[in-house]
Scaffold this motif. Structure first.
Motif, PDB file in Angstrom:
ATOM      1  N   LYS A  47       0.833  -1.202   0.000  1.00 41.50           N
ATOM      2  CA  LYS A  47       0.000   0.000   0.000  1.00 41.50           C
ATOM      3  C   LYS A  47       0.869   1.253   0.000  1.00 41.50           C
ATOM      4  N   ARG A  48       0.321   2.310  -0.592  1.00 37.64           N
ATOM      5  CA  ARG A  48       0.857   3.665  -0.441  1.00 37.64           C
ATOM      6  C   ARG A  48      -0.077   4.354   0.540  1.00 37.64           C
ATOM      7  N   ILE A  49       0.470   4.830   1.655  1.00 41.11           N
ATOM      8  CA  ILE A  49      -0.331   5.472   2.698  1.00 41.11           C
ATOM      9  C   ILE A  49       0.071   6.936   2.801  1.00 41.11           C
ATOM     10  N   GLU A  50      -0.925   7.809   2.864  1.00 40.61           N
ATOM     11  CA  GLU A  50      -0.668   9.235   3.057  1.00 40.61           C
ATOM     12  C   GLU A  50      -1.425   9.693   4.303  1.00 40.61           C
ATOM     13  N   MET A  61      -3.809  -3.301  16.422  1.00 37.94           N
ATOM     14  CA  MET A  61      -2.978  -4.478  16.169  1.00 37.94           C
ATOM     15  C   MET A  61      -3.707  -5.389  15.190  1.00 37.94           C
ATOM     16  N   HIS A  62      -2.952  -6.331  14.644  1.00 39.49           N
ATOM     17  CA  HIS A  62      -3.485  -7.286  13.678  1.00 39.49           C
ATOM     18  C   HIS A  62      -3.117  -8.696  14.116  1.00 39.49           C
ATOM     19  N   HIS A  63      -4.080  -9.598  14.083  1.00 42.45           N
ATOM     20  CA  HIS A  63      -3.823 -10.996  14.459  1.00 42.45           C
ATOM     21  C   HIS A  63      -3.139 -11.779  13.350  1.00 42.45           C
ATOM     22  N   HIS A  64      -3.339 -11.379  12.094  1.00 39.05           N
ATOM     23  CA  HIS A  64      -2.935 -12.240  10.981  1.00 39.05           C
ATOM     24  C   HIS A  64      -1.864 -11.665  10.070  1.00 39.05           C
ATOM     25  N   ARG A  65      -1.312 -10.506  10.406  1.00 45.94           N
ATOM     26  CA  ARG A  65      -0.293  -9.943   9.516  1.00 45.94           C
ATOM     27  C   ARG A  65       0.744  -9.128  10.272  1.00 45.94           C
ATOM     28  N   SER A  66       1.920  -9.029   9.662  1.00 38.20           N
ATOM     29  CA  SER A  66       2.963  -8.103  10.091  1.00 38.20           C
ATOM     30  C   SER A  66       3.047  -7.018   9.027  1.00 38.20           C
ATOM     31  N   GLU A  67       3.738  -5.919   9.345  1.00 38.59           N
ATOM     32  CA  GLU A  67       3.849  -4.813   8.409  1.00 38.59           C
ATOM     33  C   GLU A  67       5.267  -4.238   8.426  1.00 38.59           C
ATOM     34  N   HIS A  68       5.740  -3.841   7.254  1.00 43.75           N
ATOM     35  CA  HIS A  68       6.971  -3.057   7.109  1.00 43.75           C
ATOM     36  C   HIS A  68       6.554  -1.690   6.595  1.00 43.75           C
ATOM     37  N   TRP A  69       7.068  -0.629   7.189  1.00 40.27           N
ATOM     38  CA  TRP A  69       6.764   0.730   6.751  1.00 40.27           C
ATOM     39  C   TRP A  69       8.049   1.402   6.296  1.00 40.27           C
ATOM     40  N   ILE A  70       8.037   1.985   5.088  1.00 42.68           N
ATOM     41  CA  ILE A  70       9.168   2.722   4.539  1.00 42.68           C
ATOM     42  C   ILE A  70       8.702   4.149   4.254  1.00 42.68           C
ATOM     43  N   VAL A  71       9.347   5.143   4.856  1.00 42.70           N
ATOM     44  CA  VAL A  71       8.953   6.538   4.672  1.00 42.70           C
ATOM     45  C   VAL A  71       9.482   7.040   3.326  1.00 42.70           C
ATOM     46  N   VAL A  72       8.575   7.589   2.524  1.00 39.90           N
ATOM     47  CA  VAL A  72       8.927   8.177   1.231  1.00 39.90           C
ATOM     48  C   VAL A  72       9.155   9.676   1.387  1.00 39.90           C
ATOM     49  N   SER A  73       8.263  10.336   2.114  1.00 37.48           N
ATOM     50  CA  SER A  73       8.444  11.773   2.386  1.00 37.48           C
ATOM     51  C   SER A  73       7.687  12.142   3.656  1.00 37.48           C
ATOM     52  N   GLY A  74       8.181  13.186   4.307  1.00 34.10           N
ATOM     53  CA  GLY A  74       7.571  13.612   5.559  1.00 34.10           C
ATOM     54  C   GLY A  74       8.243  12.945   6.752  1.00 34.10           C
ATOM     55  N   THR A  75       7.592  13.080   7.896  1.00 33.39           N
ATOM     56  CA  THR A  75       8.097  12.516   9.151  1.00 33.39           C
ATOM     57  C   THR A  75       7.033  11.628   9.765  1.00 33.39           C
ATOM     58  N   ALA A  76       7.442  10.450  10.215  1.00 31.72           N
ATOM     59  CA  ALA A  76       6.527   9.512  10.864  1.00 31.72           C
ATOM     60  C   ALA A  76       6.914   9.334  12.321  1.00 31.72           C
ATOM     61  N   ARG A  77       5.934   9.454  13.203  1.00 24.04           N
ATOM     62  CA  ARG A  77       6.125   9.048  14.598  1.00 24.04           C
ATOM     63  C   ARG A  77       5.458   7.685  14.705  1.00 24.04           C
ATOM     64  N   VAL A  78       6.235   6.685  15.109  1.00 23.54           N
ATOM     65  CA  VAL A  78       5.746   5.307  15.164  1.00 23.54           C
ATOM     66  C   VAL A  78       5.803   4.810  16.596  1.00 23.54           C
ATOM     67  N   ILE A  79       4.676   4.308  17.056  1.00 18.44           N
ATOM     68  CA  ILE A  79       4.641   3.584  18.327  1.00 18.44           C
ATOM     69  C   ILE A  79       4.474   2.114  17.968  1.00 18.44           C
ATOM     70  N   CYS A  80       5.380   1.293  18.466  1.00 15.30           N
ATOM     71  CA  CYS A  80       5.335  -0.144  18.200  1.00 15.30           C
ATOM     72  C   CYS A  80       5.651  -0.853  19.504  1.00 15.30           C
ATOM     73  N   PRO A 110       2.432  16.429   4.209  1.00 16.59           N
ATOM     74  CA  PRO A 110       1.874  15.069   4.241  1.00 16.59           C
ATOM     75  C   PRO A 110       2.972  14.015   4.415  1.00 16.59           C
ATOM     76  N   LEU A 111       2.674  13.006   5.202  1.00 17.50           N
ATOM     77  CA  LEU A 111       3.546  11.841   5.367  1.00 17.50           C
ATOM     78  C   LEU A 111       3.141  10.820   4.308  1.00 17.50           C
ATOM     79  N   VAL A 112       4.095  10.383   3.510  1.00 17.67           N
ATOM     80  CA  VAL A 112       3.838   9.347   2.511  1.00 17.67           C
ATOM     81  C   VAL A 112       4.745   8.176   2.833  1.00 17.67           C
ATOM     82  N   LEU A 113       4.153   6.990   2.920  1.00 18.13           N
ATOM     83  CA  LEU A 113       4.962   5.803   3.158  1.00 18.13           C
ATOM     84  C   LEU A 113       4.428   4.633   2.356  1.00 18.13           C
ATOM     85  N   ILE A 114       5.287   3.651   2.202  1.00 15.56           N
ATOM     86  CA  ILE A 114       4.920   2.388   1.572  1.00 15.56           C
ATOM     87  C   ILE A 114       4.811   1.356   2.686  1.00 15.56           C
ATOM     88  N   GLU A 115       3.709   0.642   2.689  1.00 11.84           N
ATOM     89  CA  GLU A 115       3.476  -0.411   3.677  1.00 11.84           C
ATOM     90  C   GLU A 115       3.466  -1.750   2.951  1.00 11.84           C
TER      91      GLU A 115
END
Length: 139
Positions: A47-50, A61-80, A110-115
């Motif tokens: 996915k492309r997320i903005e 949270m998700h029971h059935h999947r993991s996720e990788h997030w790559i920042v394309v532009s902007g700043t992401a604050r991530v709680i994991c 805008p924060l743009v990332l690839i998930e």
């Protein structure tokens, strides 16, 4: 004079249906921004997320999947889980299955990332919301 032979069909690789990517979905709007499914196949979805400035997704949270997030532009604050990290262009993080997490845009652009999602089930209904700014909690 050069001789040209069309070898497109002779050398074409045919993938089994379980590996062949499915079509791209339309962009879906959310209160915090939007996402677009770029590609989806067996066991993965890209996915492309903005995320709009000053907005954040659910603590979830998700029971059935993991996720990788790559920042394309902007700043992401991530709680994991118990960790919080700030990410900028070309930085990434991993969100393990069954781990509470949240994505936020603390910036002014805008924060743009690839998930990249991995798992046996990747439906949008595999979201357990613990806290949500838009009154979408499950509890």
């Amino acid at each position: 004079m050069a001789h040209y032979q069309d070898t497109t069909h002779a050398n074409a690789l045919t993938l089994p249906p379980s590996v062949t990517p499915r079509g791209v979905a339309a962009t879906e709007l959310r209160p915090w921004g939007s996402f677009t499914v770029l590609e989806e196949g067996r066991g993965y979805k890209i996915k492309r997320i903005e995320v709009k400035p000053g907005h954040r997704l659910s603590l979830q949270m998700h029971h059935h999947r993991s996720e990788h997030w790559i920042v394309v532009s902007g700043t992401a604050r991530v709680i994991c889980g118990e960790q919080e990290v700030l990410l900028s262009n070309n930085q990434s993080t991993y969100v393990p299955q069954c781990t509470p997490h949240r994505l936020e845009n603390p910036g002014v652009i805008p924060l743009v990332l690839i998930e990249v999602q991995n798992g046996e089930y990747l439906g949008e209904d595999d979201i357990i919301r613990f806290q949500d700014d838009y009154a979408r909690t499950d509890g």
